[in-house]
Design a protein around this motif. Sequence first.
Motif, PDB file in Angstrom:
ATOM      1  N   UNK A 169      62.273  43.908  29.812  1.00  0.00           N
ATOM      2  CA  UNK A 169      61.712  44.831  30.791  1.00  0.00           C
ATOM      3  C   UNK A 169      62.783  45.578  31.566  1.00  0.00           C
ATOM      4  N   UNK A 170      62.533  46.866  31.762  1.00  0.00           N
ATOM      5  CA  UNK A 170      63.371  47.664  32.652  1.00  0.00           C
ATOM      6  C   UNK A 170      62.876  47.454  34.077  1.00  0.00           C
ATOM      7  N   UNK A 171      63.548  48.042  35.022  1.00  0.00           N
ATOM      8  CA  UNK A 171      63.280  47.788  36.436  1.00  0.00           C
ATOM      9  C   UNK A 171      61.826  48.006  36.860  1.00  0.00           C
ATOM     10  N   UNK A 172      61.208  49.109  36.461  1.00  0.00           N
ATOM     11  CA  UNK A 172      59.853  49.438  36.917  1.00  0.00           C
ATOM     12  C   UNK A 172      58.757  49.010  35.937  1.00  0.00           C
ATOM     13  N   UNK A 173      59.110  48.435  34.799  1.00  0.00           N
ATOM     14  CA  UNK A 173      58.128  48.088  33.779  1.00  0.00           C
ATOM     15  C   UNK A 173      57.572  46.682  33.988  1.00  0.00           C
ATOM     16  N   UNK A 200      54.563  43.687  31.933  1.00  0.00           N
ATOM     17  CA  UNK A 200      53.689  43.374  30.811  1.00  0.00           C
ATOM     18  C   UNK A 200      52.248  43.461  31.295  1.00  0.00           C
ATOM     19  N   UNK A 201      51.446  44.270  30.604  1.00  0.00           N
ATOM     20  CA  UNK A 201      50.024  44.380  30.923  1.00  0.00           C
ATOM     21  C   UNK A 201      49.252  43.520  29.931  1.00  0.00           C
ATOM     22  N   UNK A 202      48.388  42.654  30.465  1.00  0.00           N
ATOM     23  CA  UNK A 202      47.494  41.832  29.648  1.00  0.00           C
ATOM     24  C   UNK A 202      46.098  42.395  29.833  1.00  0.00           C
ATOM     25  N   UNK A 203      45.397  42.587  28.721  1.00  0.00           N
ATOM     26  CA  UNK A 203      44.064  43.183  28.762  1.00  0.00           C
ATOM     27  C   UNK A 203      43.188  42.472  27.740  1.00  0.00           C
ATOM     28  N   UNK A 204      41.927  42.292  28.061  1.00  0.00           N
ATOM     29  CA  UNK A 204      40.958  41.724  27.126  1.00  0.00           C
ATOM     30  C   UNK A 204      39.954  42.807  26.793  1.00  0.00           C
ATOM     31  N   UNK A 205      39.697  42.977  25.496  1.00  0.00           N
ATOM     32  CA  UNK A 205      38.715  43.966  25.062  1.00  0.00           C
ATOM     33  C   UNK A 205      37.834  43.356  23.982  1.00  0.00           C
ATOM     34  N   UNK A 217      53.963  48.503  30.368  1.00  0.00           N
ATOM     35  CA  UNK A 217      53.429  49.602  31.170  1.00  0.00           C
ATOM     36  C   UNK A 217      54.297  49.763  32.408  1.00  0.00           C
ATOM     37  N   UNK A 218      54.160  50.910  33.087  1.00  0.00           N
ATOM     38  CA  UNK A 218      54.882  51.103  34.345  1.00  0.00           C
ATOM     39  C   UNK A 218      54.005  51.678  35.449  1.00  0.00           C
ATOM     40  N   UNK A 219      52.726  51.946  35.137  1.00  0.00           N
ATOM     41  CA  UNK A 219      51.809  52.469  36.146  1.00  0.00           C
ATOM     42  C   UNK A 219      50.701  51.452  36.402  1.00  0.00           C
ATOM     43  N   UNK A 220      50.570  51.030  37.654  1.00  0.00           N
ATOM     44  CA  UNK A 220      49.518  50.070  37.988  1.00  0.00           C
ATOM     45  C   UNK A 220      48.261  50.812  38.426  1.00  0.00           C
ATOM     46  N   UNK A 279      50.780  42.060  34.753  1.00  0.00           N
ATOM     47  CA  UNK A 279      49.675  42.694  35.452  1.00  0.00           C
ATOM     48  C   UNK A 279      48.425  42.559  34.595  1.00  0.00           C
ATOM     49  N   UNK A 280      47.305  42.255  35.244  1.00  0.00           N
ATOM     50  CA  UNK A 280      46.025  42.128  34.551  1.00  0.00           C
ATOM     51  C   UNK A 280      44.938  42.689  35.450  1.00  0.00           C
ATOM     52  N   UNK A 281      43.948  43.363  34.869  1.00  0.00           N
ATOM     53  CA  UNK A 281      42.849  43.898  35.668  1.00  0.00           C
ATOM     54  C   UNK A 281      41.853  42.776  35.971  1.00  0.00           C
ATOM     55  N   UNK A 282      41.033  42.972  36.993  1.00  0.00           N
ATOM     56  CA  UNK A 282      40.111  41.931  37.465  1.00  0.00           C
ATOM     57  C   UNK A 282      39.135  41.474  36.388  1.00  0.00           C
ATOM     58  N   UNK A 283      38.601  42.406  35.609  1.00  0.00           N
ATOM     59  CA  UNK A 283      37.628  42.065  34.572  1.00  0.00           C
ATOM     60  C   UNK A 283      38.272  41.212  33.492  1.00  0.00           C
ATOM     61  N   UNK A 284      39.462  41.585  33.047  1.00  0.00           N
ATOM     62  CA  UNK A 284      40.159  40.803  32.020  1.00  0.00           C
ATOM     63  C   UNK A 284      40.532  39.428  32.536  1.00  0.00           C
ATOM     64  N   UNK A 285      40.882  39.342  33.816  1.00  0.00           N
ATOM     65  CA  UNK A 285      41.273  38.055  34.391  1.00  0.00           C
ATOM     66  C   UNK A 285      40.138  37.041  34.318  1.00  0.00           C
TER      67      UNK A 285
END
Length: 177
Positions: free
Chosen positions: A87-91, A93-98, A112-115, A130-136
């Motif tokens: 990871x770079x400074x602003x990046x 790992x995004x975890x997502x469930x679909x 990812x780098x945008x929350x 980072x993970x969104x509430x639904x995926x969590x």
Amino acid sequence: MASVIGRMYRSAVPWAVLRSSFQIKSGSSILDLDIRRNFVAPFSRHVSVLNCAVENDKEVPKKDEGVDKKPALVLSDSAVSRLEEILKEDNFLRVHVEGGGCSGFQYVFSIDKESRDDDIVITRGGAKVVIDETSLEFVKGATVDYHRELIRSAFRIADNPQAEQGCSCGSSFSVKF
């Protein structure tokens, strides 16, 4: 004998959110339940209790009050080590469930780098996930791991208490109801 008084709230989109509020009376005790059913896809659903309180002689803590909280998502040593390397400074790992995969749902990992507004951030050492509430809701209590094999090396979700079964490669799962 208990009596039940309830209210239901439906969203305009049939698979988005169904919310129910119930009040159960038994003797001198009253139990208030606020339940949300989160329909992620038309044929899959996840149920969560938003609020629960009992009115009687003893006071019961409401959601997240006075309860030992386990981490929402655990980062393994190998995942932290690998994330610190790549990871770079602003990046992060995004975890997502679909929906999809062999078993109904699949894990998706991306850098990812945008929350977003509904993101939950988990950090350990120099690693940020980072993970969104639904995926969590589908992986709460699980471990993000980095697994190395001769064929491939990849991030994976291990020990998911919300999963009933999964495929042999570990990238998809079915949810416990």
